[in-house]
Write an enzyme that holds these catalytic residues in place. Structure first.
Site, PDB file in Angstrom:
ATOM      1  N   ASP A  72      -4.732  15.200 -18.400  1.00 54.30           N
ATOM      2  CA  ASP A  72      -3.324  15.592 -18.415  1.00 54.30           C
ATOM      3  C   ASP A  72      -3.136  16.802 -17.513  1.00 54.30           C
ATOM      4  OD1 ASP A  72      -0.688  15.289 -19.072  1.00 54.30           O
ATOM      5  OD2 ASP A  72      -0.961  15.561 -21.219  1.00 54.30           O
ATOM      6  N   LYS A  82       3.766   7.390 -25.417  1.00 57.53           N
ATOM      7  CA  LYS A  82       4.065   8.444 -26.390  1.00 57.53           C
ATOM      8  C   LYS A  82       5.528   8.397 -26.795  1.00 57.53           C
ATOM      9  CE  LYS A  82       4.538  12.742 -24.981  1.00 57.53           C
ATOM     10  NZ  LYS A  82       4.220  14.101 -24.508  1.00 57.53           N
ATOM     11  N   ASP A  89       7.912  52.618 -23.065  1.00 55.77           N
ATOM     12  CA  ASP A  89       9.075  51.829 -23.469  1.00 55.77           C
ATOM     13  C   ASP A  89       9.029  50.385 -22.958  1.00 55.77           C
ATOM     14  OD1 ASP A  89       9.525  52.168 -20.795  1.00 55.77           O
ATOM     15  OD2 ASP A  89      11.484  53.120 -21.000  1.00 55.77           O
ATOM     16  N   HIS A 119       4.977  20.896 -13.374  1.00 52.86           N
ATOM     17  CA  HIS A 119       5.375  19.998 -14.460  1.00 52.86           C
ATOM     18  C   HIS A 119       6.828  19.589 -14.272  1.00 52.86           C
ATOM     19  CE1 HIS A 119       4.313  18.177 -18.257  1.00 52.86           C
ATOM     20  NE2 HIS A 119       5.413  18.628 -18.822  1.00 52.86           N
ATOM     21  N   ARG A 169       9.986  22.821 -17.233  1.00 53.51           N
ATOM     22  CA  ARG A 169      10.303  21.747 -18.186  1.00 53.51           C
ATOM     23  C   ARG A 169      11.808  21.520 -18.341  1.00 53.51           C
ATOM     24  NH1 ARG A 169       6.265  24.578 -21.028  1.00 53.51           N
ATOM     25  NH2 ARG A 169       4.362  23.403 -21.471  1.00 53.51           N
TER      26      ARG A 169
END
Length: 298
Positions: A223, A197, A42, A132, A99
């Site tokens: 990056d 950007k 399950d 991040h 984030r």
């Protein structure tokens, strides 16, 4: 924090990240054991740890595809505490849910704060790599544990790059990447720049290259995270028009979801390299030495 060859500490790894956790335990000079996980039909998980852990336990699990991993990690931490562990450290080379640090629209959950507080209830120390963070200035603000340690993969990435390219030009695809590209360029005094950007959506960006000469250069895009690859791909497409010798990508966290790799190849990327913070075929840089130094408090 942890003395080398410390018999009062145990590092526990999870199945999908076992090899990396074993290397970390060896580098830190501490004992290793597996967390045994059984998945019921399950979807529920059963966690089994060594029956008599020492007072200090380190759980090592990277948190890409995080939802089921997080729950199992909380079960493991709570179990270790019930079995007698007094101090529990989480080594999460990739730390999830960083984030969303604010509610951009009414009713949105601020997942960074919620997950950070959840982890803080179960762990005393957190060690992660290049988290991040956007508007959060310090990891301890996101995850309020007693000790929140954010180390950088930049030294290991710089060392790897020194063996691969002669005087490359390093380029960050956006302003957020400036800290990583500058740190990797610093040891050998490499030339670097940062593009600008504008995000038009989750999968659409506009890139403005810096005023630099790209023709006949080995260009390395740097990056912290490669997820959909749209930002890196758009940057590579624009660079290709300038006639560089090659375009490579160097990232800490290689998420590369969906068709990201194909998108990058189509944009003209020749080589992709990442650390083993997230398991991926592009992994060429190991983080065990950097993480072991944080564990030992070097």
């Amino acid at each position: 924090m942890i003395s080398r060859f410390n018999t009062g500490c145990l590092l526990i790894g999870f199945p999908e990240y076992r090899e990396q956790a074993q290397r970390l335990a060896s580098a830190a000079g501490i004992a290793y054991a597996d967390a045994l996980i059984h998945h019921f039909p399950d979807g529920e998980s059963r966690i089994r740890l060594p029956g008599s852990p020492p007072e200090q336990v380190v759980l090592c699990r990277t948190l890409d595809h995080p939802n089921s991993k997080l729950l199992e990690l909380i079960l493991a931490a709570a179990t270790a505490r019930e079995l007698g562990a007094k101090r529990i450290t989480l080594v999460a080379p990739y730390l999830c849910y960083m984030r969303q640090d604010t509610a951009f629209n009414p009713g949105e959950s601020v997942s960074q704060r919620i997950i950070g507080r959840l982890l803080a209830r179960h762990f005393d120390t957190l060690i992660t790599v290049d988290p991040h963070l956007h508007r959060t200035s310090d990891l301890s603000e996101a995850v309020p544990v007693r000790r929140a340690l954010a180390t950088s993969a930049a030294p290991a990435m710089a060392a790897w790059l020194a063996t691969q390219a002669q005087h490359p030009l390093l380029l960050g695809p956006d302003e957020e990447s400036a800290q990583w590209v500058s740190a990797i360029a610093a040891p050998d005094g490499l030339e670097f720049g940062v593009a600008r950007k504008q995000r038009l959506g989750d999968r659409e960006v506009r890139i403005e290259l810096p005023a630099m000469t790209f023709a006949d250069r080995q260009i390395v895009l740097v990056d912290d995270i490669a997820s959909t690859g749209h930002t890196l791909a758009e940057t590579a497409r624009q660079l290709s028009a300038h006639g560089p010798t090659s375009i490579s990508i160097l990232v800490t966290h290689a998420l590369f979801v969906d068709d990201a790799l194909a998108r990058l190849r189509a944009a003209g990327v020749d080589v992709i390299c990442s650390t083993d913070s997230v398991l991926h075929p592009s992994n060429q840089i190991h983080l065990d030495a950097i993480l072991a130094a944080e564990l030992r408090g070097d």
